[in-house]
Design a protein around this motif. Structure first.
Motif, PDB file in Angstrom:
ATOM      1  N   VAL A 183      -7.432  -5.506  -7.836  1.00 21.41           N
ATOM      2  CA  VAL A 183      -8.806  -6.090  -8.711  1.00 21.41           C
ATOM      3  C   VAL A 183      -9.292  -7.644  -8.608  1.00 21.41           C
ATOM      4  N   PRO A 184      -9.988  -7.624  -9.628  1.00 23.39           N
ATOM      5  CA  PRO A 184      -9.544 -10.005  -9.318  1.00 23.39           C
ATOM      6  C   PRO A 184      -8.764 -10.607  -9.277  1.00 23.39           C
ATOM      7  N   SER A 185      -7.747 -10.867 -10.357  1.00 26.20           N
ATOM      8  CA  SER A 185      -6.192 -11.359 -10.294  1.00 26.20           C
ATOM      9  C   SER A 185      -5.367 -11.092  -9.084  1.00 26.20           C
ATOM     10  N   ALA A 186      -5.916  -9.175  -8.012  1.00 25.56           N
ATOM     11  CA  ALA A 186      -4.167  -9.276  -7.116  1.00 25.56           C
ATOM     12  C   ALA A 186      -5.314 -10.140  -6.317  1.00 25.56           C
ATOM     13  N   VAL A 187      -6.922  -9.875  -6.030  1.00 29.53           N
ATOM     14  CA  VAL A 187      -7.479 -10.664  -4.407  1.00 29.53           C
ATOM     15  C   VAL A 187      -6.797 -11.987  -4.884  1.00 29.53           C
ATOM     16  N   ARG A 188      -6.804 -12.682  -6.328  1.00 28.66           N
ATOM     17  CA  ARG A 188      -6.896 -14.222  -6.107  1.00 28.66           C
ATOM     18  C   ARG A 188      -5.162 -14.461  -5.365  1.00 28.66           C
ATOM     19  N   ASP A 189      -4.292 -13.689  -6.207  1.00 35.62           N
ATOM     20  CA  ASP A 189      -3.204 -13.438  -6.277  1.00 35.62           C
ATOM     21  C   ASP A 189      -2.982 -13.245  -3.958  1.00 35.62           C
ATOM     22  N   LEU A 190      -3.495 -12.620  -3.990  1.00 38.23           N
ATOM     23  CA  LEU A 190      -3.517 -11.983  -2.090  1.00 38.23           C
ATOM     24  C   LEU A 190      -3.538 -13.416  -1.066  1.00 38.23           C
ATOM     25  N   VAL A 191      -5.335 -13.496  -1.787  1.00 36.60           N
ATOM     26  CA  VAL A 191      -6.017 -14.968  -0.373  1.00 36.60           C
ATOM     27  C   VAL A 191      -4.572 -16.260  -1.052  1.00 36.60           C
ATOM     28  N   ALA A 192      -4.465 -16.768  -2.785  1.00 33.57           N
ATOM     29  CA  ALA A 192      -3.522 -17.525  -2.255  1.00 33.57           C
ATOM     30  C   ALA A 192      -2.850 -18.210  -1.304  1.00 33.57           C
ATOM     31  N   ALA A 193      -2.267 -16.836  -1.468  1.00 32.02           N
ATOM     32  CA  ALA A 193      -0.573 -16.163  -0.399  1.00 32.02           C
ATOM     33  C   ALA A 193      -1.428 -15.845   1.226  1.00 32.02           C
ATOM     34  N   CYS A 194      -1.851 -15.889   1.235  1.00 36.37           N
ATOM     35  CA  CYS A 194      -2.501 -15.920   2.824  1.00 36.37           C
ATOM     36  C   CYS A 194      -2.823 -16.906   2.795  1.00 36.37           C
ATOM     37  N   ALA A 195      -3.670 -18.130   2.152  1.00 35.91           N
ATOM     38  CA  ALA A 195      -4.008 -19.173   2.590  1.00 35.91           C
ATOM     39  C   ALA A 195      -3.150 -20.173   2.714  1.00 35.91           C
ATOM     40  N   MET A 196      -1.870 -19.941   2.645  1.00 34.54           N
ATOM     41  CA  MET A 196      -0.158 -21.059   2.459  1.00 34.54           C
ATOM     42  C   MET A 196      -0.085 -20.447   3.945  1.00 34.54           C
ATOM     43  N   ALA A 197      -0.906 -19.184   4.942  1.00 34.22           N
ATOM     44  CA  ALA A 197       0.148 -19.110   5.690  1.00 34.22           C
ATOM     45  C   ALA A 197      -0.695 -19.551   7.250  1.00 34.22           C
ATOM     46  N   MET A 198      -2.258 -19.625   6.271  1.00 37.67           N
ATOM     47  CA  MET A 198      -2.511 -19.656   7.006  1.00 37.67           C
ATOM     48  C   MET A 198      -4.490 -20.496   6.741  1.00 37.67           C
ATOM     49  N   PRO A 199      -5.946 -21.332   7.289  1.00 38.13           N
ATOM     50  CA  PRO A 199      -6.260 -21.694   7.063  1.00 38.13           C
ATOM     51  C   PRO A 199      -7.197 -20.460   6.349  1.00 38.13           C
ATOM     52  N   VAL A 200      -7.517 -21.155   4.995  1.00 36.96           N
ATOM     53  CA  VAL A 200      -8.420 -19.817   4.071  1.00 36.96           C
ATOM     54  C   VAL A 200      -9.875 -19.983   4.821  1.00 36.96           C
ATOM     55  N   ALA A 201     -10.374 -20.935   5.793  1.00 39.17           N
ATOM     56  CA  ALA A 201     -11.558 -20.835   6.412  1.00 39.17           C
ATOM     57  C   ALA A 201     -11.443 -20.085   7.749  1.00 39.17           C
ATOM     58  N   ARG A 202     -10.559 -19.663   7.830  1.00 40.62           N
ATOM     59  CA  ARG A 202     -10.272 -17.845   8.809  1.00 40.62           C
ATOM     60  C   ARG A 202     -10.029 -17.315   7.886  1.00 40.62           C
ATOM     61  N   LEU A 203     -10.335 -16.975   6.686  1.00 37.38           N
ATOM     62  CA  LEU A 203     -10.297 -15.443   6.305  1.00 37.38           C
ATOM     63  C   LEU A 203     -11.643 -15.112   6.078  1.00 37.38           C
ATOM     64  N   ALA A 204     -12.049 -13.759   6.010  1.00 39.39           N
ATOM     65  CA  ALA A 204     -12.839 -13.139   5.151  1.00 39.39           C
ATOM     66  C   ALA A 204     -12.176 -12.046   4.317  1.00 39.39           C
ATOM     67  N   ALA A 205     -13.551 -11.497   3.733  1.00 38.08           N
ATOM     68  CA  ALA A 205     -13.523 -10.572   2.539  1.00 38.08           C
ATOM     69  C   ALA A 205     -13.703  -9.170   2.995  1.00 38.08           C
ATOM     70  N   HIS A 206     -13.150  -7.701   2.637  1.00 37.36           N
ATOM     71  CA  HIS A 206     -13.674  -6.716   3.075  1.00 37.36           C
ATOM     72  C   HIS A 206     -13.393  -5.988   1.973  1.00 37.36           C
ATOM     73  N   PHE A 207     -14.033  -5.214   1.235  1.00 35.44           N
ATOM     74  CA  PHE A 207     -14.010  -4.922  -0.246  1.00 35.44           C
ATOM     75  C   PHE A 207     -14.661  -3.237   0.111  1.00 35.44           C
ATOM     76  N   HIS A 208     -13.859  -2.488  -0.287  1.00 35.71           N
ATOM     77  CA  HIS A 208     -14.981  -1.424  -0.671  1.00 35.71           C
ATOM     78  C   HIS A 208     -14.620  -0.897  -2.553  1.00 35.71           C
ATOM     79  N   ASP A 209     -15.862  -0.604  -2.812  1.00 36.08           N
ATOM     80  CA  ASP A 209     -15.870   0.294  -3.979  1.00 36.08           C
ATOM     81  C   ASP A 209     -16.218   0.646  -4.813  1.00 36.08           C
ATOM     82  N   THR A 210     -15.155   2.129  -3.960  1.00 34.82           N
ATOM     83  CA  THR A 210     -13.898   3.228  -5.107  1.00 34.82           C
ATOM     84  C   THR A 210     -13.898   3.300  -6.589  1.00 34.82           C
ATOM     85  N   TRP A 211     -13.726   2.120  -7.238  1.00 31.08           N
ATOM     86  CA  TRP A 211     -13.393   1.856  -8.381  1.00 31.08           C
ATOM     87  C   TRP A 211     -14.639   0.907  -8.953  1.00 31.08           C
TER      88      TRP A 211
END
Length: 302
Positions: A183-211
């Motif tokens: 859900v969006p709140s979990a996505v925001r937390d995850l992206v923020a945590a990953c962006a602390m370890a590597m540049p956010v410009a090096r991240l991509a998102a891959h979402f499935h639509d099950t729910w």
């Protein structure tokens, strides 16, 4: 990349088709890729050099690539699990490959029959071969927002796995919600945590639509700074290791979303819809794209 642009990585011809019940011959897969490229998509997964015993839908990836002449404005990526797959990618003239692991031990063992650590060890020679040949490597991390076997996945585990891939030399890390549970709140937390370890410009998102959360999750990832999104024409795909999982978020839906927000995708919505029609006819299925269905209804109404 312009601050008013996003990059779509079209995964329908690989991640989508490999999880469909019907297997398309190489010539049909190549034609789908040609249609997607003609619609303006410039980063397309063309296949995978994996065992046809386990993934018969990807047999003949070398023939698909041979049918697609190299273009400077088009990136065709293939998935490789090991040195053998990488050697086949090199022989086929690939300029980009992708490697994949998971943030869940149970999923990794069921998906590729090894631990996370063992999968990373397999990638070391792949990365060395890629460096020698000047081939770009993209990394995938599955189950970032939940696993069908392990349940919730600690954010720290995702960050650790993604960081290892980045440190090994992957130029971009795609964070995959394989079971579509986020859900969006979990996505925001995850992206923020990953962006602390590597540049956010090096991240991509891959979402499935099950729910039904994929588009909302893309908006959350966008707000977190991500500008690269994996998507699948017509919402092709699923996941054989994730019971009930549907396909990736539909490319048509993301084009409509981002263009409506004033962000340039470089893609022509109508052209992508027609490419999706081609895939659906070949597979005998109905589109999973809400935008494609709405577009067709409007066309029918005149």
């Amino acid at each position: 990349m312009s601050p008013t642009a996003v990059r779509l990585v079209e995964v329908g011809a690989r991640d989508g088709l490999q999880n469909e019940a019907h297997t398309l011959p190489p010539e049909a897969r190549a034609e789908l890729i040609r249609r997607l490229a003609a619609a303006g998509l410039r980063h397309i997964e063309a296949g995978a050099f994996v065992s046809p015993r386990w993934v018969p839908q990807m047999a003949g990836t070398d023939a698909v690539l041979a049918a697609l002449p190299a273009r400077d404005d088009l990136t065709l990526s293939v998935l490789v699990p090991n040195e053998r797959g990488m050697a086949m990618a090199i022989e086929s003239g690939c300029r980009e490959v992708a490697v994949f692991t998971a943030a869940s031990e149970a999923f990794n063992r069921r998906n590729i029959n090894c631990s996370i650590e063992e999968s990373l060890a397999r990638f070391e020679p792949v990365m060395a071969m890629a460096k020698e040949k000047g081939i770009a490597v993209r990394g995938y991390v599955s189950c970032v927002l939940g696993c069908p076997y392990d349940g919730p996945i600690p954010v720290a585990d995702v960050v650790a796995t993604a960081s290892r891939l980045y440190q090994m030399g992957c130029y971009e890390i795609s964070l995959g919600d394989t079971i579509g549970a986020g859900v969006p709140s979990a996505v925001r937390d995850l992206v923020a945590a990953c962006a602390m370890a590597m540049p956010v410009a090096r991240l991509a998102a891959h979402f499935h639509d099950t729910w039904g959360m994929a588009v909302a999750n893309c908006v959350a990832a966008l707000e977190g700074g991500i500008r690269v999104f994996d998507s699948s024409v017509s919402g092709l795909g699923g996941c054989p290791y994730s019971p009930g999982a549907t396909g990736n978020v539909a490319t048509e839906d993301l084009i409509y979303l981002f263009e409506g927000m004033g962000l340039d995708t470089g893609a022509d919505l109508e052209g992508v819809i027609h490419a999706g029609d081609f895939a659906d006819r070949q597979l005998g299925r109905e589109t999973a794209s809400r935008v494609a269905r709405a577009w067709r209804a409007r066309q029918a109404a005149g």
